[in-house]
Motif scaffolding. Structure first.
Motif, short mmCIF file in Angstrom:
data_model
loop_
_atom_site.label_atom_id
_atom_site.label_comp_id
_atom_site.label_asym_id
_atom_site.label_seq_id
_atom_site.Cartn_x
_atom_site.Cartn_y
_atom_site.Cartn_z
N THR A 1 -2.21 3.57 -5.36
CA THR A 1 -1.87 3.35 -4.09
C THR A 1 -1.87 1.73 -3.76
N ARG A 2 -2.19 0.86 -4.82
CA ARG A 2 -2.08 -0.47 -4.35
C ARG A 2 -1.52 -1.19 -5.55
N ASN B 1 4.32 -3.92 8.07
CA ASN B 1 2.76 -3.47 7.67
C ASN B 1 2.48 -3.32 6.23
N ARG B 2 3.52 -3.61 5.44
CA ARG B 2 3.40 -3.52 3.91
C ARG B 2 3.02 -2.23 3.44
N LYS B 3 3.32 -1.34 4.12
CA LYS B 3 3.24 0.18 3.80
C LYS B 3 4.54 0.56 2.82
N ASN C 1 8.02 -1.11 3.97
CA ASN C 1 8.07 -1.84 5.63
C ASN C 1 7.39 -3.17 5.60
N GLU D 1 0.80 -1.14 -0.07
CA GLU D 1 0.09 0.03 0.01
C GLU D 1 0.87 1.17 -0.04
N PHE D 2 0.78 2.12 -0.98
CA PHE D 2 1.31 3.29 -1.19
C PHE D 2 0.52 4.36 -0.62
N PRO D 3 0.17 4.76 0.42
CA PRO D 3 -0.72 5.82 0.75
C PRO D 3 -0.80 7.13 -0.07
N ARG E 1 5.49 8.11 7.24
CA ARG E 1 4.23 7.53 6.41
C ARG E 1 4.52 6.02 6.56
N LEU E 2 5.77 5.63 6.59
CA LEU E 2 5.93 4.20 6.73
C LEU E 2 5.48 3.47 7.92
#
Lengths: 152, 74
Positions: free
Chosen positions: A33-34, A125-127, A122, A21-23, A82-83
């Motif tokens: 974002t995904r 959390n996959r961010k 990350n 997920e790239f916010p 953000r991460l």
């Protein structure tokens, strides 16, 4: 399992463990974002960031260490935030984060890797964020040259 | 390129609606405050370079180009 469509791979199973997920999206692609991280042993170490919503959008990327094994991260505090990472230190590559350089391979043009702005993921959390450095230590168009053939 | 020397607290105007104020200058950093209308793009240069690279990288990569890339990484 749900699927997404990919121009490169055809239908792909949407394994939630492989979805990033790239916010904030990526520069130039803020609405995307995904992404699904696709690894194909036949083309290792190259990996693919396939958009979950745009079948034609698929970035090629490679781990930073495959390009420069002495790479030093310099993620800004905003991007660390953000991460969901500690803003007071750089994370450990391959332990806490996976860092990928997005590759450019025009038909007739130089092959380059963006070392100025690696995609940092990350692992907990996959961010993910495309973390644009604030220094000029690395290039957004780092040239990739064919490895020297071993002497025979 | 127009080169102007400014001290902290001093301001440069760009066009009728953009102001850049030098807030602090210490060692290797300069802190700038930028006042601009919401429709004026204010961006770190490196982000623009990355946007351009992403747009180029998003173009379809042919099998030949993929092979050329693999030659550089293996």
């Amino acid at each position: 399992m749900p699927q997404i469509s990919s121009q490169r791979f055809g239908p792909l199973e949407l394994d939630s463990n492989a979805v990033l997920e790239f916010p904030a999206g990526l520069p130039g692609f803020e609405g995307q974002t995904r992404f699904l991280l696709v690894e194909d042993r036949a083309t290792a170490p190259i990996v693919f960031l396939q958009s979950c919503s745009a079948s034609e959008l698929c970035f090629l990327a490679a781990p930073l260490a495959a390009i420069d094994d002495a790479y030093q991260l310099a993620i800004t505090p905003e991007d660390l935030h953000r991460l969901g990472l500690d803003e007071n230190r750089q994370p450990r590559m391959n332990e806490e984060v996976l860092c990928l350089a997005i590759l450019s391979a025009p038909e007739d043009g130089p092959l380059t890797a963006n070392l100025l702005a690696p995609a940092v993921i990350n692992l907990v959390n996959r961010k993910a964020v495309q973390a644009v450095r604030a220094d000029s230590r690395y290039s957004h168009r780092h040239p990739l040259a064919p490895r020297e053939a071993p002497c025979s | 390129m127009l080169v102007i020397r400014r001290r902290p607290g001093e301001i440069v105007l760009i066009g009728p609606e953009v102001e850049i104020e030098i807030l602090d200058s210490s060692g290797s950093h300069v802190k700038l405050g930028i006042r601009a209308p919401k429709d004026v793009l204010v961006l770190r240069k490196e982000i623009q370079l990355t946007q351009q690279q992403n747009l180029a990288a998003a173009r379809e990569v042919s099998p030949t180009a993929l092979d050329r890339l693999l030659d550089t990484l293996r």
